[in-house]
Design an enzyme around this catalytic site. Structure first.
Site, mmCIF file in Angstrom:
data_model
loop_
_atom_site.group_PDB
_atom_site.id
_atom_site.type_symbol
_atom_site.label_atom_id
_atom_site.label_comp_id
_atom_site.label_asym_id
_atom_site.label_seq_id
_atom_site.Cartn_x
_atom_site.Cartn_y
_atom_site.Cartn_z
ATOM 1 N N HIS A 1 0.805 -1.232 0.000
ATOM 2 C CA HIS A 1 0.000 0.000 0.000
ATOM 3 C C HIS A 1 0.829 1.269 0.000
ATOM 4 O O HIS A 1 0.275 2.361 0.171
ATOM 5 C CB HIS A 1 -0.925 0.048 1.214
ATOM 6 C CG HIS A 1 -1.965 -1.019 1.213
ATOM 7 N ND1 HIS A 1 -3.238 -0.819 0.707
ATOM 8 C CD2 HIS A 1 -1.932 -2.294 1.627
ATOM 9 C CE1 HIS A 1 -3.948 -1.928 0.836
ATOM 10 N NE2 HIS A 1 -3.169 -2.848 1.388
ATOM 11 N N LYS B 1 -7.746 14.140 4.053
ATOM 12 C CA LYS B 1 -6.877 12.953 4.072
ATOM 13 C C LYS B 1 -5.841 13.179 5.163
ATOM 14 O O LYS B 1 -5.786 14.259 5.735
ATOM 15 C CB LYS B 1 -6.187 12.777 2.716
ATOM 16 C CG LYS B 1 -5.572 14.086 2.174
ATOM 17 C CD LYS B 1 -5.034 13.930 0.767
ATOM 18 C CE LYS B 1 -6.072 14.035 -0.325
ATOM 19 N NZ LYS B 1 -6.276 12.809 -1.047
ATOM 20 N N ARG B 2 -5.025 12.178 5.471
ATOM 21 C CA ARG B 2 -3.979 12.404 6.449
ATOM 22 C C ARG B 2 -3.077 13.556 6.005
ATOM 23 O O ARG B 2 -2.896 13.795 4.810
ATOM 24 C CB ARG B 2 -3.140 11.126 6.630
ATOM 25 C CG ARG B 2 -3.816 10.084 7.449
ATOM 26 C CD ARG B 2 -4.122 10.589 8.848
ATOM 27 N NE ARG B 2 -2.940 10.508 9.675
ATOM 28 C CZ ARG B 2 -2.758 9.626 10.652
ATOM 29 N NH1 ARG B 2 -3.707 8.753 10.958
ATOM 30 N NH2 ARG B 2 -1.649 9.627 11.360
ATOM 31 N N LYS C 1 1.373 14.441 0.198
ATOM 32 C CA LYS C 1 0.008 14.733 -0.263
ATOM 33 C C LYS C 1 -0.166 16.208 -0.632
ATOM 34 O O LYS C 1 -1.142 16.596 -1.244
ATOM 35 C CB LYS C 1 -1.006 14.327 0.801
ATOM 36 C CG LYS C 1 -1.049 12.799 1.039
ATOM 37 C CD LYS C 1 -2.038 12.438 2.135
ATOM 38 C CE LYS C 1 -1.982 10.978 2.531
ATOM 39 N NZ LYS C 1 -2.761 10.098 1.649
ATOM 40 N N THR D 1 -8.444 6.697 -1.917
ATOM 41 C CA THR D 1 -9.817 6.177 -1.993
ATOM 42 C C THR D 1 -10.810 7.313 -1.734
ATOM 43 O O THR D 1 -11.952 7.246 -2.171
ATOM 44 C CB THR D 1 -10.037 5.043 -0.973
ATOM 45 O OG1 THR D 1 -9.458 5.426 0.278
ATOM 46 C CG2 THR D 1 -9.417 3.762 -1.443
ATOM 47 N N LYS E 1 -14.547 8.387 -3.373
ATOM 48 C CA LYS E 1 -15.749 8.742 -2.598
ATOM 49 C C LYS E 1 -16.295 10.094 -3.044
ATOM 50 O O LYS E 1 -17.503 10.298 -3.137
ATOM 51 C CB LYS E 1 -15.414 8.779 -1.097
ATOM 52 C CG LYS E 1 -15.134 7.399 -0.542
ATOM 53 C CD LYS E 1 -14.418 7.432 0.806
ATOM 54 C CE LYS E 1 -13.811 6.054 1.081
ATOM 55 N NZ LYS E 1 -12.740 6.098 2.097
HETATM 56 C C1 26W Z 1 4.475 1.481 9.919
HETATM 57 C C2 26W Z 1 3.646 2.686 9.781
HETATM 58 C C3 26W Z 1 2.684 2.544 8.662
HETATM 59 C C4 26W Z 1 1.324 2.515 8.934
HETATM 60 C C5 26W Z 1 0.425 2.396 7.903
HETATM 61 C C6 26W Z 1 3.133 2.443 7.350
HETATM 62 C C7 26W Z 1 2.225 2.320 6.334
HETATM 63 C C8 26W Z 1 0.877 2.286 6.602
HETATM 64 C C9 26W Z 1 -0.139 2.142 5.512
HETATM 65 C C10 26W Z 1 0.179 0.975 4.617
HETATM 66 C C11 26W Z 1 -0.213 3.410 4.733
HETATM 67 C C12 26W Z 1 -1.486 3.524 3.993
HETATM 68 O O1 26W Z 1 -2.548 3.591 4.579
HETATM 69 N N1 26W Z 1 -1.411 3.564 2.667
HETATM 70 C C13 26W Z 1 -2.555 3.955 1.889
HETATM 71 O O2 26W Z 1 -3.279 2.806 1.504
HETATM 72 C C14 26W Z 1 -4.467 3.171 0.822
HETATM 73 C C15 26W Z 1 -5.264 1.906 0.575
HETATM 74 O O3 26W Z 1 -4.632 1.124 -0.365
HETATM 75 C C16 26W Z 1 -4.141 3.921 -0.458
HETATM 76 O O4 26W Z 1 -5.338 4.318 -1.076
HETATM 77 C C17 26W Z 1 -3.287 5.142 -0.155
HETATM 78 O O5 26W Z 1 -2.862 5.740 -1.357
HETATM 79 C C18 26W Z 1 -2.090 4.739 0.677
HETATM 80 O O6 26W Z 1 -1.369 5.885 1.109
#
Ligand code: 26W
Length: 826
Positions: free
Chosen positions: A373, A562-563, A568, A670, A674
């Site tokens: 992701h 978004k975050r 971003k 995503t 929406k």
């Molecule tokens: C270790 C810390 C950490 C925590 C969460 C690293 C990475 C993450 C996630 C994988 C980051 C994340 O949420 N990525 C997002 O995933 C969405 C669903 O596929 C995508 O639509 C977003 O573009 C992507 O940033």
């Protein structure tokens, strides 16, 4: 409660019976548990009562579904069981969703009318289940919804965090984090299964020895933690399926130290239990930045070990053998956080069931698939080898063996002597465990979440793996639970769709495309415009309540939610707003449609730069909104505590969807889907799923600007000099300089130096300054298009219709067909 015609009863009479039955159950809960009556109950009590009744209905329906599941196993392997493992499930509220799925919304509305209450009042009593940070967790929730609506046998696994994602409070522009104690209102949905717990081992003295030609080991003095399951039912619209999300809570039942207690040392007596219970106390609030903390590794292993033990036990119980495990089972790991599934399954197969390494490995790789992701380097998980070795000695030993065999195979068969490549791909290197490498090596399929992102995985991040096993790499573009994000959140638009294209689109997402036929229909255009305006008025009320700001429903609503993250580029949006502000300061008489810029964003608590970006937006807003002249034409709103339930109110009112990440960095997005499905038009870069949104709607129905992903790479290689853009563009220079003087009494010279002369790294690493000019030009084109109301409404209609392909049902179809090789069971 969908019932067939019973005897001579009409549909209306059946509904009457159902309503009465539901009310009797509600009354009995209120009397027996809450010690009150329907007439006296508060909204809070009615929420809990309704939730309990609905939960009971789902339990009954689950029993029915279990019969189908058992029948399916007896028919032998026509479909597989899907286990979806993820550290985050961002479910939001459940009552509204379940009532919609069960077809009971109107019924409950009628019951509440007897009390002069609305459903909204009841929904507002439910806390969000905020067991996730953002994209990853919400995707998992949307997928569980689609899996259930479409009749798959699927179980989600995660952790039962006592505290979900922090609540955001803004004090003088600065983000403060408040704990999210969601259980008092949320636990009505949790079904405790204390009888079905699993033990998970940490630490211990480990040593291996050889006996009868086999490697054996001793593991003593371990710390054992119990993982207790709390199950949540997942319903699907009009579906016979009811699936489960199983959340593990860490406990140490035997850890209470009676000797210390008896000697009066109560703190010491509870030390061990407390330390075990810490494991699932709180969700890590980081998204796309790595937090290499010991407790997080413990969380990951607790989830992985309990889930894998549970899966293997259940499959063994059904089939009496694990010989066909990989033919009956899908284990999907959502990002690398559950990647310890690879060694943990090896451990279970070898140590508990006596399989050889090779047989166990075949099962593991035959079962696991992995979705990536993110490509951001700082988000890729790497654990210190020393930490893994001491906390999980047996698992570490298995990872070492995976690493040894992998390197040997690469060196003998794939890339002989190319140690550069081999070391880059290996699970172990530089004293770290590389979780993404472990996940790729242990999976039969690896996918990205948009076409562009999956290409980047093949060409860049996982290129060497792709050369080795190209057939393992594929793409599944993300999707959203559109019944939640369109039908439930925007009922007026859903009704318009029912009237124009019929209601079949609510189940068959492709049908939504039929709406495009109405793009030039003046009356449908007018209707779409009217609905959007009503939604803007509704959001305006919320903004007034929460922020005390009056927004004009006839202004253009531009939303970025978004975050908060550098990549971003909320900062690019802010720079353009500063520029608009300066334009109006120079000439407040400019004739223009008023503009409302709305932001929603949480920052990771330790991500200081992101917190400064929030402060910039809030302070800029304060200065603009308090200017009696300029605020007639410009408003900036920062919506505190952006969450699923806030998003549900925001999406239907959005007109311009800001998706402006630096190309190549946003895996999919995503929120873009929406907003699109609610009729917003995208202002974006060619990044993530925006690329496919453009393909779907055509160039004339989207506004694209900025560098492409390959140009970004090239420009960085050739040496990016942010200052050149600052010096060449007067508007940009003025906007950047304004940061120094600041807004509402707060200077942002730190952000100016981030853009021009940072004390570390390169200036403006996400290239806001380079894309600024194009962003402004294309935004102007968008705003001109908006003034041609017929054109804009037609764009809006095309966006709604073509969002069909971003249904989570489509994503799940793709996973089932290309990766999991399975089918629905009902
Ligand atoms: C270790 C810390 C950490 C925590 C969460 C690293 C990475 C993450 C996630 C994988 C980051 C994340 O949420 N990525 C997002 O995933 C969405 C669903 O596929 C995508 O639509 C977003 O573009 C992507 O940033």
């Amino acid at each position: 409660m969908k019932k067939q015609k019973i005897g001579d009863l009409t549909a209306n009479e059946i509904r009457d019976v159902d309503r009465k039955e539901l009310k009797v159950k509600l009354e009995s809960y209120l009397a027996n548990v809450m010690h009150t009556t329907f007439e006296r109950a508060t909204a809070e009590e009615l929420y809990k009562g309704l939730a309990t009744v609905v939960n009971g209905q789902l339990a009954d329906q689950r029993m029915e579904f279990n019969r189908k599941r058992i029948h399916n196993h007896r028919r032998k392997d026509t479909s597989k069981k899907i286990y979806y493992i993820c550290m985050e499930f961002l479910l939001g509220q459940s009552l509204k969703n379940h009532l919609y799925n069960l077809g009971e919304t109107e019924m409950v509305e009628e019951i509440l009318q007897e009390r002069d209450m609305t459903l909204e009042q009841i929904y507002d009593c439910e806390p969000d289940a905020g067991l996730g940070n953002g994209g990853l967790g919400r995707l998992a929730a949307c997928f569980m919804d689609a899996l259930t609506a479409d009749g798959y046998d699927a179980t989600g696994y995660s952790l039962c965090y006592e505290y979900g994602l922090f609540k955001q409070m803004i004090a003088d522009g600065w983000q403060m984090e408040v704990p999210d104690n969601w259980l008092p209102g949320g636990r009505v949905w949790l079904n405790a299964r204390e009888d079905d717990s699993f033990k998970v081992k940490f630490y211990g003295d480990y040593h291996e020895y050889w006996e009868d030609g086999r490697m054996k080991y001793n593991l003593e003095h371990v710390q054992e933690v119990e993982a207790i399951p709390y199950d949540m039912f997942i319903s699907g619209a009009d579906s016979k399926a009811v699936n489960k999300l199983r959340l593990w809570l860490a406990k140490d039942w035997d850890g209470f130290d009676m000797a210390s207690f008896n000697s009066g040392d109560f703190t010491k007596a509870a030390q061990r239990t407390n330390s075990a219970e810490m494991i699932t106390k709180v969700l890590y609030p980081a998204d796309n930045i790595e937090e290499g903390k010991e407790l997080r590794l413990k969380q990951q292993y607790l989830m992985v070990s309990a889930s894998c033990q549970n899966i293997v036990r259940d499959q063994y119980a059904i089939y009496g053998t694990l010989d066909n495990f990989e033919k009956n089972t899908v284990i999907h790991i959502n990002d690398t956080h559950p990647a310890l599934c690879v060694p943990e399954l090896m451990r279970i197969f070898m140590d508990d069931y006596g399989y050889s390494w090779d047989d166990a490995w075949k099962k593991v790789v035959g079962t696991i698939s992995y979705t990536n992701h993110t490509v951001l380097a700082e988000a890729l998980e790497k654990w210190n080898e020393g930490l893994v070795q001491s906390m999980l000695p047996r698992i570490y030993s298995i990872i070492q063996e995976i690493d040894r065999r992998f390197k040997e195979e690469m060196n003998t068969r794939v890339f002989p002597g190319d140690w550069g490549k081999i070391n880059y791909m290996a699970p172990l290197g530089e004293q770290k465990v590389h979780m993404a490498n472990l996940a790729v090596i242990g999976s039969h399929h690896i996918n990205g979440v948009s076409a562009l992102h999956s290409d980047i995985l093949k060409e860049d991040l996982f290129h060497d793996f792709y050369l080795w096993v190209p057939e393992r790499f594929t793409n599944v573009t993300n999707g959203i639970a559109y019944r939640r994000w369109l039908c439930q959140s925007n009922p007026a638009l859903a009704s318009l769709l029912d009237e124009t294209i019929g209601s079949s689109y609510r189940h068959k997402y492709e049908k939504l495309r039929d709406f495009a036929e109405f793009k030039d229909d003046a009356s449908v255009q007018a209707e779409v415009e009217k609905i959007k305006r009503e939604n803007k008025v509704r959001l305006g009320k919320l903004i007034k309540e929460r922020n005390g700001i009056d927004v004009d429903p006839d202004s253009l609503f531009v939303v970025q939610a978004k975050r908060m993250h550098e990549y971003k580029r909320q900062l690019l949006n802010a720079l353009r707003i500063i520029s608009r502000y300066q334009m109006l300061r120079n000439d407040p008489t400019i004739d223009m449609r008023p503009e409302t810029y709305i932001f929603g964003a949480k920052a990771a608590p330790s991500y200081y730069l992101a917190k400064h970006f929030i402060q910039l937006i809030v302070k800029l807003g304060q200065e603009i909104n308090n200017d009696p002249v300029i605020s007639q034409k410009l408003k900036v709103v920062f919506l505190e505590n952006y969450s699923v339930s806030v998003a549900e109110k925001l999406m239907p009112a959005t007109e311009v969807s800001e998706q402006i990440s630096l190309a190549g960095k946003e895996a999919s997005g995503t929120g873009n889907m929406k907003m699109m499905i609610n009729g917003a038009v995208t202002m974006g870069t060619l990044d993530g799923a925006n690329v496919e949104i453009r393909e779907a709607v055509g160039d004339e129905n989207i506004f694209i600007f900025g560098q492409k992903a390959h140009e970004v790479e090239q420009n960085l290689r050739e040496g990016y000099r942010a200052r050149d853009y600052y010096e060449q563009n007067d508007l940009l220079r003025d906007a950047v300089d304004a940061l120094e003087y600041g807004f509402a009494g707060e200077s942002f010279s730190n952000i100016k130096s981030y853009l021009l002369d940072p004390s570390y790294s390169i200036a403006d690493p996400y290239m806001c300054l380079k894309d600024f000019d194009d962003y402004c030009k294309v935004h102007q084109e968008l705003q001109d298009a908006y003034e041609d109301r017929a054109r804009w409404n037609s764009m809006s209609i095309v966006n709604i219709a073509e969002a069909a392909r971003f249904a989570a049902d489509r994503s799940i179809d793709d996973y089932a067909k290309w990766i999991w090789h399975t089918k629905p069971i009902v």
